[in-house]
Design an enzyme around this catalytic site. Sequence first.
Site: not given
Ligand code: ADP
Ligand code: AMP
Length: 217
Positions: A16, A91, A130, A163, A174
């Site tokens: 995302k 969420r 990541r 992270r 999660r």
């Molecule tokens: P989210 O915001 O849904 O948690 P991220 O955008 O942080 O996901 O992506 C999670 C991990 O996957 C990161 O390490 C990112 O670089 C990698 N990633 C994102 N999109 C792709 C893709 N299309 N192919 C391979 N790796 C990806």
């Molecule tokens: P994310 O970076 O989106 O994966 O969010 C990391 C963490 O932040 C989540 O696992 C939650 O603990 C908290 N968080 C982020 N957005 C929300 C939301 N909209 N509602 C509740 N918790 C959130």
Amino acid sequence: MPVRRLVMVGPPGVGKGTQAKLISLRRRLPILATGDMLRSAVADKSDLGSKAADYMSRGELVPDDVIIEVVAERLKSTELSSGFLLDGFPRTVPQAQALDKKLSEAGLALDAVLALAAAPSVVIERIAGRLICPNCKSVYHESANPPREAGLCDVCSTPLIVREDDQPEAVRKRLEVYEESTAPLLEYYRSRGIVMEIDATGDVETVYARIEEALGK
Ligand code: ADP
Ligand code: AMP
């Protein structure tokens, strides 16, 4: 009418944030990423950070009232009317209802919900590799999207970190929380016909091309 009020929904690690940055850049929409906001608050040891830290490290959601208040504060009327991209909010159904209320008070509504989906094995692979920049929030992947210089952010040269909630136990939690609390959101939005289902497998530009096709001009 171009699509200007967008929400990204999908399991943790599906991509995302990565896609949100591209959409934001190419469609000139400001991003509000609640996870990034909360991680900054924890790093700054602010009031919000102290309220959120324990939930986040366990992989649980921060309480609705806390996050709704923060988003309501940050989502100003300019963004509401000119456009925004929400990554990580809403969420839960109560969060979605709060967002709808704020929009409808301004005579507005969401244009689209991008529902990103990939098999659990893909999501777990992505999370496991990541790396993030704690300064400018850039996101990398050890193998799929590595930084030019190992361990350093391409944009600001800050050392990259893993992270805390990308450790296996928090990841399990999660994914569970996603199925229980966030996936039902899609039903909530589907009934309105604004959900765009996006296959999030394949490389970053392939996924982005699917999003562009779904959004149209
Ligand atoms: P989210 O915001 O849904 O948690 P991220 O955008 O942080 O996901 O992506 C999670 C991990 O996957 C990161 O390490 C990112 O670089 C990698 N990633 C994102 N999109 C792709 C893709 N299309 N192919 C391979 N790796 C990806
Ligand atoms: P994310 O970076 O989106 O994966 O969010 C990391 C963490 O932040 C989540 O696992 C939650 O603990 C908290 N968080 C982020 N957005 C929300 C939301 N909209 N509602 C509740 N918790 C959130």
